[in-house]
Structures are given as C-alpha cells and as structure tokens.
Design an enzyme around this catalytic site. Structure first.
Site, PDB file in Angstrom:
ATOM      1  N   SER A  99       0.812  -1.221   0.000  1.00 14.93           N
ATOM      2  CA  SER A  99       0.000   0.000   0.000  1.00 14.93           C
ATOM      3  C   SER A  99       0.845   1.270   0.000  1.00 14.93           C
ATOM      4  CB  SER A  99      -0.876  -0.020   1.252  1.00 14.93           C
ATOM      5  OG  SER A  99      -1.590   1.173   1.366  1.00 14.93           O
ATOM      6  N   GLU A 112       1.695   0.565  11.984  1.00 15.92           N
ATOM      7  CA  GLU A 112       2.263   1.910  11.767  1.00 15.92           C
ATOM      8  C   GLU A 112       1.719   2.965  12.733  1.00 15.92           C
ATOM      9  OE1 GLU A 112       2.923  -0.401   9.516  1.00 15.92           O
ATOM     10  OE2 GLU A 112       4.615   0.613   8.573  1.00 15.92           O
ATOM     11  N   TYR A 151      -1.489   3.559  13.557  1.00 13.56           N
ATOM     12  CA  TYR A 151      -2.817   4.100  13.262  1.00 13.56           C
ATOM     13  C   TYR A 151      -3.850   3.578  14.285  1.00 13.56           C
ATOM     14  CZ  TYR A 151      -0.864   5.871   8.864  1.00 13.56           C
ATOM     15  OH  TYR A 151      -0.116   6.553   7.934  1.00 13.56           O
ATOM     16  N   ARG A 169      -2.931  -6.247   8.334  1.00 16.59           N
ATOM     17  CA  ARG A 169      -1.541  -5.763   8.461  1.00 16.59           C
ATOM     18  C   ARG A 169      -1.248  -5.625   9.944  1.00 16.59           C
ATOM     19  NH1 ARG A 169       1.266  -1.651   5.131  1.00 16.59           N
ATOM     20  NH2 ARG A 169       3.392  -1.644   5.936  1.00 16.59           N
ATOM     21  N   HIS A 217       4.649   5.402  13.056  1.00 21.27           N
ATOM     22  CA  HIS A 217       5.215   6.582  12.397  1.00 21.27           C
ATOM     23  C   HIS A 217       5.970   7.478  13.377  1.00 21.27           C
ATOM     24  CE1 HIS A 217       3.845   5.707   8.486  1.00 21.27           C
ATOM     25  NE2 HIS A 217       2.571   5.903   8.708  1.00 21.27           N
ATOM     26  N   GLU A 218       5.605   7.444  14.638  1.00 22.59           N
ATOM     27  CA  GLU A 218       6.277   8.312  15.610  1.00 22.59           C
ATOM     28  C   GLU A 218       7.562   7.681  16.151  1.00 22.59           C
ATOM     29  OE1 GLU A 218       2.588   7.745  17.701  1.00 22.59           O
ATOM     30  OE2 GLU A 218       3.646   7.626  19.611  1.00 22.59           O
ATOM     31  N   GLN A 227      12.765  10.667  -1.721  1.00 20.93           N
ATOM     32  CA  GLN A 227      12.744  12.059  -2.172  1.00 20.93           C
ATOM     33  C   GLN A 227      11.530  12.441  -3.019  1.00 20.93           C
ATOM     34  OE1 GLN A 227      17.371  12.204  -2.619  1.00 20.93           O
ATOM     35  NE2 GLN A 227      16.557  14.099  -3.404  1.00 20.93           N
TER      36      GLN A 227
HETATM   37  P1  NAP Z   1      23.513  22.646  -0.503  1.00 20.38           P
HETATM   38  O1  NAP Z   1      22.449  21.798   0.073  1.00 20.38           O
HETATM   39  O2  NAP Z   1      23.121  23.830  -1.280  1.00 20.38           O
HETATM   40  O3  NAP Z   1      24.448  23.097   0.712  1.00 20.38           O
HETATM   41  C1  NAP Z   1      25.543  23.918   0.539  1.00 20.38           C
HETATM   42  C2  NAP Z   1      26.057  24.386   1.895  1.00 20.38           C
HETATM   43  O4  NAP Z   1      27.121  25.260   1.694  1.00 20.38           O
HETATM   44  C3  NAP Z   1      25.035  25.103   2.713  1.00 20.38           C
HETATM   45  O5  NAP Z   1      25.155  24.622   4.045  1.00 20.38           O
HETATM   46  C4  NAP Z   1      25.437  26.576   2.625  1.00 20.38           C
HETATM   47  O6  NAP Z   1      25.089  27.063   3.887  1.00 20.38           O
HETATM   48  C5  NAP Z   1      26.921  26.505   2.350  1.00 20.38           C
HETATM   49  N1  NAP Z   1      27.432  27.526   1.442  1.00 20.38           N
HETATM   50  C6  NAP Z   1      26.893  27.985   0.298  1.00 20.38           C
HETATM   51  N2  NAP Z   1      27.694  28.895  -0.272  1.00 20.38           N
HETATM   52  C7  NAP Z   1      28.783  29.020   0.510  1.00 20.38           C
HETATM   53  C8  NAP Z   1      29.961  29.797   0.452  1.00 20.38           C
HETATM   54  N3  NAP Z   1      30.198  30.629  -0.556  1.00 20.38           N
HETATM   55  N4  NAP Z   1      30.855  29.665   1.440  1.00 20.38           N
HETATM   56  C9  NAP Z   1      30.647  28.843   2.466  1.00 20.38           C
HETATM   57  N5  NAP Z   1      29.537  28.075   2.583  1.00 20.38           N
HETATM   58  C10 NAP Z   1      28.611  28.153   1.614  1.00 20.38           C
HETATM   59  O7  NAP Z   1      24.464  21.820  -1.422  1.00 20.38           O
HETATM   60  P2  NAP Z   1      25.141  20.398  -1.229  1.00 20.38           P
HETATM   61  O8  NAP Z   1      25.264  19.993   0.171  1.00 20.38           O
HETATM   62  O9  NAP Z   1      26.351  20.489  -2.047  1.00 20.38           O
HETATM   63  O10 NAP Z   1      24.131  19.432  -1.910  1.00 20.38           O
HETATM   64  C11 NAP Z   1      23.827  19.568  -3.285  1.00 20.38           C
HETATM   65  C12 NAP Z   1      22.499  18.942  -3.604  1.00 20.38           C
HETATM   66  O11 NAP Z   1      22.599  17.548  -3.476  1.00 20.38           O
HETATM   67  C13 NAP Z   1      21.405  19.416  -2.669  1.00 20.38           C
HETATM   68  O12 NAP Z   1      20.530  20.242  -3.372  1.00 20.38           O
HETATM   69  C14 NAP Z   1      20.725  18.174  -2.224  1.00 20.38           C
HETATM   70  O13 NAP Z   1      19.413  18.114  -2.742  1.00 20.38           O
HETATM   71  C15 NAP Z   1      21.484  17.017  -2.841  1.00 20.38           C
HETATM   72  N6  NAP Z   1      21.884  16.083  -1.779  1.00 20.38           N
HETATM   73  C16 NAP Z   1      20.974  15.698  -0.851  1.00 20.38           C
HETATM   74  C17 NAP Z   1      21.356  14.828   0.143  1.00 20.38           C
HETATM   75  C18 NAP Z   1      20.373  14.381   1.185  1.00 20.38           C
HETATM   76  O14 NAP Z   1      19.237  14.790   1.191  1.00 20.38           O
HETATM   77  N7  NAP Z   1      20.765  13.554   2.091  1.00 20.38           N
HETATM   78  C19 NAP Z   1      22.631  14.361   0.201  1.00 20.38           C
HETATM   79  C20 NAP Z   1      23.537  14.788  -0.740  1.00 20.38           C
HETATM   80  C21 NAP Z   1      23.159  15.661  -1.727  1.00 20.38           C
HETATM   81  P3  NAP Z   1      25.302  28.546   4.388  1.00 20.38           P
HETATM   82  O15 NAP Z   1      25.021  29.407   3.195  1.00 20.38           O
HETATM   83  O16 NAP Z   1      24.366  28.737   5.535  1.00 20.38           O
HETATM   84  O17 NAP Z   1      26.715  28.567   4.821  1.00 20.38           O
HETATM   85 FE1  SF4 Z   2      12.364   4.564  -4.098  1.00 17.28          FE
HETATM   86 FE2  SF4 Z   2      13.400   7.031  -3.991  1.00 17.28          FE
HETATM   87 FE3  SF4 Z   2      11.774   6.296  -5.970  1.00 17.28          FE
HETATM   88 FE4  SF4 Z   2      10.799   6.659  -3.541  1.00 17.28          FE
HETATM   89  S1  SF4 Z   2      11.707   8.222  -4.824  1.00 17.28           S
HETATM   90  S2  SF4 Z   2      10.344   4.984  -4.908  1.00 17.28           S
HETATM   91  S3  SF4 Z   2      12.443   5.857  -2.322  1.00 17.28           S
HETATM   92  S4  SF4 Z   2      13.806   5.486  -5.542  1.00 17.28           S
END
Ligand code: NAP
Ligand code: SF4
Length: 670
Positions: free
Chosen positions: A26, A166, A168, A216, A254-255, A341
């Site tokens: 589901s 979950e 509910y 479930r 969920h919590e 995501q």
């Molecule tokens: P981001 O999310 O845009 O983070 C960049 C970081 O750098 C921020 O903390 C920002 O915070 C800082 N920053 C920006 N300009 C700066 C500067 N000139 N000097 C110093 N600090 C600066 O980018 P990212 O971490 O590279 O990730 C890239 C993308 O990958 C994201 O959009 C994300 O969606 C994706 N991603 C997601 C995940 C996840 O969800 N787990 C993991 C990896 C990648 P401040 O401006 O506050 O300093």
């Molecule tokens: Fe799987 Fe990520 Fe697609 Fe959701 S978005 S179905 S978690 S690959």
C-alpha cells in the site's frame, strides 16, 4: 526455468490462485484526492498488474471522514463513491491482476480537527489533540470498517487489507501507550485487542467467503509501551481465528525514532519478525520493508521467512519489476534506492507521489515515452543522472544517441553518493543506466570532451555537463589542509583526525557520515540494530533495547553560516535520520558561523561576534556547486540546437530528482 523458483511458485490466498509471491504494498499517492485521480490510479495500478504484480493493495482509504489521514483525504462511505473505485478494479482485472483495498483509519494521526482516538493522548508527530471515543462511538467505528469493506466489494475489489500497524487507530487501541480506557475497550490485553478482533470478525461475517481479508499486523512497534512479541503472537492467533485469510507485516509506528525504510536500513532488516511469526499462525504471511531486488526476495522465501514478499516503493521505481525478475532480466530493474525524495517526501508535502529514478510513476497517462516520429542524431554531453536519463530515454524512443563523459566512468555526482555509508543503493541506479545504455545501443565515449565542431554534426545536443564544487574565498583557502568534498570522498585517507566541514547541506552531512564510519561501510543487520536500539526478538515492549553507540576515532564539526538548524533542508522523511546518525557519532553541528581564515592552527571562525579557533587537521569544503556549461555560447553561436539540463542548468537546486526528471522529460519530446 526461472532463476527465482520460490518467488514464482504459485500461492493460494483465500480463494484466489496467484501466479507468484509478490504483493505490491500500500502507498498513498495523493492521486486519490486529485482531479481525475482515479483514472490515473487505474493506469498506474494496471501497468503494474500487466507486468505481473500478483496482488496489489491500494493506498489507505478511510472508513469515515474522521479517520482520513488529512482533512478531505479519500474515504469510502457511500455507494456514490463506488464508481470511481470501479475504474481501478476493472483496469487491474483487465490487466490480469488482483487488487485489495486498504482500509486505514488514522485515529490520532489524522491531520484534521475532527480526529478521534481510544484516549485523548496527543501523538508526538501531530499538533492536534484527539478526542476520546465514547463506547457507543467505538461500536460505530467498527461498523464503519464493515460498511467500507462492503462498499469495496461492491466496487469489485478482491478483498480488503485492514491496516493494523504503523501506529494508526487499530494500533492505538492495542497498546497501553495510547489506550488508557477503563471500559471493555481498554485495560486488559483482551480488552485492548477487542476492537481489532471485532473488526476482522464482523468484516468476515458480512462479506462472502471468497472476499479476501488481509490484516496488516504491527510485529514490532519500535515505541515505548508498544507490544511484546508474546502479545503480537496472541493477537495474530486471534486475528486468524476471527477469519483473516492473510497476515501482512507492519514495522514501527510513524512516531518511532528508529528508521524503518530509509536507504541506510539494511535490506530485509526486519524480516526476522515475520519469520518468528511463521511458527505461530497457519495463514500465509507476508514480509516487508527494504526488499527491493529479486535475490533478496527469493532468499527470504527460500529460507522460510514468509510466504510472500511485499514491496511498495520498488513498484514506483519500476512497474515491470516482476516481469524482469521472471525473465531473468533483474539487471534491467530500475531499483528503488529508498531515498524517499519523490515518494514519501512528496506525499507528506501534499504533492503527487512519483519516483526519483522513474519520473513516470503516477504520471503514466501524461509522461509518455513513445517511438520517435523521426530518428535524430543526439549528443548528450555529461554522464551524470541527468545525461544518463536523457540518453537512455532518447535511445529507447529510437534516436541515435552518443553519450560523452569527460571522466573515466559514468554516474557524475552519484559516484560520490554511492561511496557514503548507508547509500550503497545508489550503485544500483548507475548499474541500471549502464545496462540500459547497452540495451539501447547508446554510443558511450568515456574520457571524452567533444569539440564544438564535433557536436555541430548532431541534430540535437543535450548539455548535461553537471557541476563543479564551489571554492572558498577566504584567507588560507589554498592551505594544504583544505580539501574539496570529491577529494575527501574518494580519498578519505587524506583527511585527518580533527575535521571541520564547511557547509551543512546534503553533501556536508554525507561527508560527516562517511568520515565517522570505521571499517566496513555497510553494517550487518545486527550492527545496525545495535546502533538504533532494536531487538528483533521483541522481548521488551516495542522491541526497543538500549542503543550501542558506534566507536568513532575522528572528531568532526559541520558548519554553516545560516543561523537555522543545520540539516533543515534535508528530506522531510529522512533528515531526522541523518541528524540522529551524526548525533550518535558525536558530530558537532555549528550554525551561525562567519568564516575568517584557515592557517596552520586550523579554521578561525566567529559565532555571535566571538572569535573561535577550530584546531583541525583538515577543512572539507562542502559549500555547494557551480554549473559547468563549457562551450555553450560557442555552440549556440554555431546555430546548434542545445538543451541544458541538470546541474549544468541550475546548480543551486541540484538534486538527482530534478536532474532525472528533466532528462526524461526532455528526451520524451525530442
Ligand atoms: P547545498 O544543500 O546547497 O548546501 C551547501 C552548503 O554550503 C550550505 O550549508 C550553505 O550554507 C553553504 N554555502 C553555500 N555557499 C557558501 C559559500 N560561498 N561559502 C561557504 N559556505 C557556503 O548543497 P550540497 O550539500 O552540495 O548538496 C547539493 C544537492 O545535493 C542538494 O541540493 C541536495 O538536494 C542534494 N543532496 C541531498 C542529500 C540528502 O538529502 N541527504 C545528500 C547529498 C546531496 P550557508 O550558506 O548557511 O553557509
Ligand atoms: Fe524509491 Fe526514492 Fe523512488 Fe521513492 S523516490 S520509490 S524511495 S527510488
């Protein structure tokens, strides 16, 4: 002869003969509430049924208005609503499949002012306080479940799944945590399970024998004052006696503060609880959570963990999962990487569910990948997620595609993600694209940076050349102790014991995770359970046990300039797991930093006007990225038709979801 004999052994559920042991679990898609949503749901489910999903369970449908997950969410309470559901059942049956409707009453999780529960105890994940049901109202709730099941039968469903996990409403009656009633619906265990047993008994009595009743069952609650395994077994037996045909597994409320489905949860981590239940009941049991590839599913069935496997998100990622597994084409499966995501994060934001690796999910009637009217020569420049998606989709449509990649391997930013402990699943996406490039005969040129003249020979050029890491501009940013995130990820041995990470975005968190993991990156199920305090024998209520914190030899601080909580921008359903994991590893999170300089002593910063020295050996720069669009202007000047996608188009909001979506959508219309 199939590679997966257990997975493809027929099974009888109630009066239904199914050709294989795959249940599509589901998922609420938000199409349930959308305009023409049921037409789209019909196409969504039918596509999965056509490709062999033996049994489908719909997203949760409430038995009354107060039980809906949010105000106005789908319910089934009157005959006028049946016609919509019939679209779904007819489409699935015409596709050769079977489908049950899930009845879900959210109880105190309902995001609406009318929420009700066994007792007036607020859920930690809901700002609203529920109203305790009067005894007569409890009776009415049960009757509402029965009415809902009758209407589901009228709509042509093969049965219902009663959602009892979950956290509910049904769970809320079962556990003392949420049930403090002193009438016949609370107090003793027998009283607390009465609501559940009555629902199953009365549905069974009201519906024909051939109408399937799946229950479930929450086999491990993962919350304090949850059930013990003895109670789960007693309830399972009572449900079987009440007439349930099948018991499906539910994991965690969920919590719960234990992750249950995110990518860092090892595959099939929770199936042990279903295995333990196998000895206790005789109806078919379904196991679930973090099963995404046929070999895992096959092994669970071969080892007697369950009679069937349930997968939900893997069917968003690849509608043809079953057919590909049956034909031994599992390398062609577009694997769910459990990132949440585009599915759960969307669902909780009120957006339509889709999938990061398959943007067609829930858009089957709108995003069509059809044979191209005229074959064109297409150059794709850059083999990251955007370029891979564009190249494969264009080639699938019959175009002649050449993919240029300046590195020695495909994958772009995914090649960093896949090296992060707990993100090994990202390997699967790169593998999928590589196999599809071969299948559709894309001409792949690695270590290759084509000139404008070369590209000008193509009919269309897709520029997916990605990003480069942003460099720091501060005194000492060229000091030997400064490394970029690609360098830290690819060569962690170059990073010292005391580390400052500049930037607390997704990549800053990932790098902190990697640098605080010792030894093998992928933990065993046992190690993972130790860290999160999970006892799969469920000896104590909820299956919780004191966590064993990992040993960490590096001292890591993650810094950002913003004053907000670091990690605030991470995924809605995954950010808390990343924050908790770094906390387990003693990582310090420092918001509100002003970067002053880097020198031999370390990183000099100011917080609230006060100077501070972080005496670190290494500064890792995770400060975001800048687009790479080398040659774009020259190509445009030469009159070449160029399309810019992914990080090359926009580095600021770069993520794989946007990149793949853009790649597929562009290639669908080229
Ligand atoms: P981001 O999310 O845009 O983070 C960049 C970081 O750098 C921020 O903390 C920002 O915070 C800082 N920053 C920006 N300009 C700066 C500067 N000139 N000097 C110093 N600090 C600066 O980018 P990212 O971490 O590279 O990730 C890239 C993308 O990958 C994201 O959009 C994300 O969606 C994706 N991603 C997601 C995940 C996840 O969800 N787990 C993991 C990896 C990648 P401040 O401006 O506050 O300093
Ligand atoms: Fe799987 Fe990520 Fe697609 Fe959701 S978005 S179905 S978690 S690959």
């Amino acid at each position: 002869m199939t590679t997966y004999p257990h997975l493809f052994r027929p099974i009888t559920l109630g009066h239904l003969e199914l050709p294989n042991r795959v249940l599509m679990g589901s998922m609420h898609t938000n199409l349930e509430e959308a305009r023409h949503g049921f037409d789209r749901l019909a196409a969504f489910y039918a596509e999965r049924a056509r490709a062999g999903a033996a049994m489908i369970v719909t997203g949760g449908i409430a038995p009354n208005a107060e039980g809906a997950v949010f105000h106005g969410a789908a319910n089934l309470v009157q005959s006028e609503q049946v016609a919509d559901h019939r679209k779904v059942t007819e489409a699935v049956h015409a596709a050769g499949g079977h489908i049950c409707m899930q009845i879900l009453h959210a109880g105190r999780y309902a995001y609406s002012p009318a929420l009700v529960a066994p007792s007036a105890i607020q859920a930690p994940i809901n700002p609203m306080m529920p109203r305790a049901l009067e005894a007569a109202e409890v009776e009415q709730q049960i009757e509402d479940y029965v009415r809902c099941a009758r209407l589901a039968s009228e709509a042509g469903y093969d049965g219902v799944e009663v959602m009892g996990s979950e956290g509910y409403l049904i769970n809320q009656f079962i556990c003392q945590r949420t049930n403090q009633r002193d009438d016949e619906w609370g107090g003793s265990f027998d009283n607390r399970i009465r609501f559940t047993v009555e629902i199953v008994k009365r549905i069974r009595a009201a519906l024909p024998e051939n109408f399937l009743v799946i229950f479930r069952l929450s086999m491990i609650d993962l919350v304090e004052e949850g059930s013990t395994f003895d109670e789960v077994v007693a309830l399972g037996k009572a449900i079987e006696a009440a007439g349930a045909d099948v018991i499906n597994t539910g994991i965690g409320w969920h919590e719960a503060r234990v992750p249950t489905i995110v990518t860092s949860v090892p595959r099939a981590a929770f199936s042990e609880v279903t295995r333990r239940m196998k000895a206790e009941v005789s109806v078919p049991l379904v196991t679930t959570n973090r099963i995404n590839m046929p070999d895992t599913a096959e092994q669970l069935l071969a080892d007697g963990y369950a009679d069937m496997v349930s997968m939900a998100r893997p069917f968003l990622a690849d509608p043809e999962w079953v057919r590909k597994a049956a034909e031994g084409r599992d390398q062609e499966i577009n694997t769910c990487i459990a990132c949440n995501q585009a599915c759960l994060d969307h669902t909780f934001q009120g957006k339509l569910t889709s999938c990061l690796v398959n943007p067609r999910a829930c858009h089957e009637t709108q995003l069509l990948i059809e044979p191209a009217e005229a074959v064109r020569r297409i150059a794709v420049v850059g083999g990251g997620p955007a370029g891979l998606a564009a190249a494969v989709t264009a080639a699938q449509r019959g175009h002649e595609v050449t993919l240029f990649e300046r590195q020695a391997q495909l994958g772009g930013q995914f090649n960093y993600a896949r090296r992060i402990p707990g993100k090994e699943e990202f390997d699967e996406t790169v593998r999928y694209f590589q196999i599809m490039l071969e299948k559709y005969a894309v001409d792949v040129r690695l270590n290759s940076e084509p000139s404008v003249t070369e590209l000008a020979c193509f009919d269309e050029v897709v520029m997916s050349s990605g990003v480069r890491p942003r460099q720091l501009e501060l005194p000492g940013s060229d000091h030997a102790k400064v490394v970029s995130y690609p360098e830290a990820i690819m060569h962690p041995q170059r990073v010292g014991k005391r580390v400052a990470i500049i930037g607390a975005g997704g990549i800053g968190f990932d790098v902190a995770e990697m640098l605080t993991h010792e030894g093998a990156s992928t933990p065993s199920v046992e190690e993972w359970c130790d860290e999160w305090g999970v006892d799969l024998s469920v000896a104590a209520p909820g299956g919780l046990t004191p966590p064993v914190r990992p040993e960490v030899s590096r001292q890591v601080s993650v810094l950002q300039r913003k004053a907000s909580k670091p990690g605030k921008g991470l995924g809605k359903t995954t950010g808390w797991v990343h924050r908790a994991s770094l906390k387990h590893r003693g990582v310090e999170l420092l918001p509100g930093c002003e970067y002053v300089a880097i020198d031999d002593d370390g990183l000099h910063i100011r917080i609230d006007g006060e100077s501070r020295l972080l005496a670190v050996d290494t500064v890792v720069v995770c400060a975001g990225q800048e687009s790479v669009r080398d040659g774009l202007e020259a190509l445009q000047a030469a009159g070449v038709s160029v399309h810019v996608i992914g990080g090359a188009d926009k580095a600021a909001e770069l993520d794989a979801k946007r990149a793949i979506n853009q790649g597929v959508r562009l290639a669908a219309v080229l």
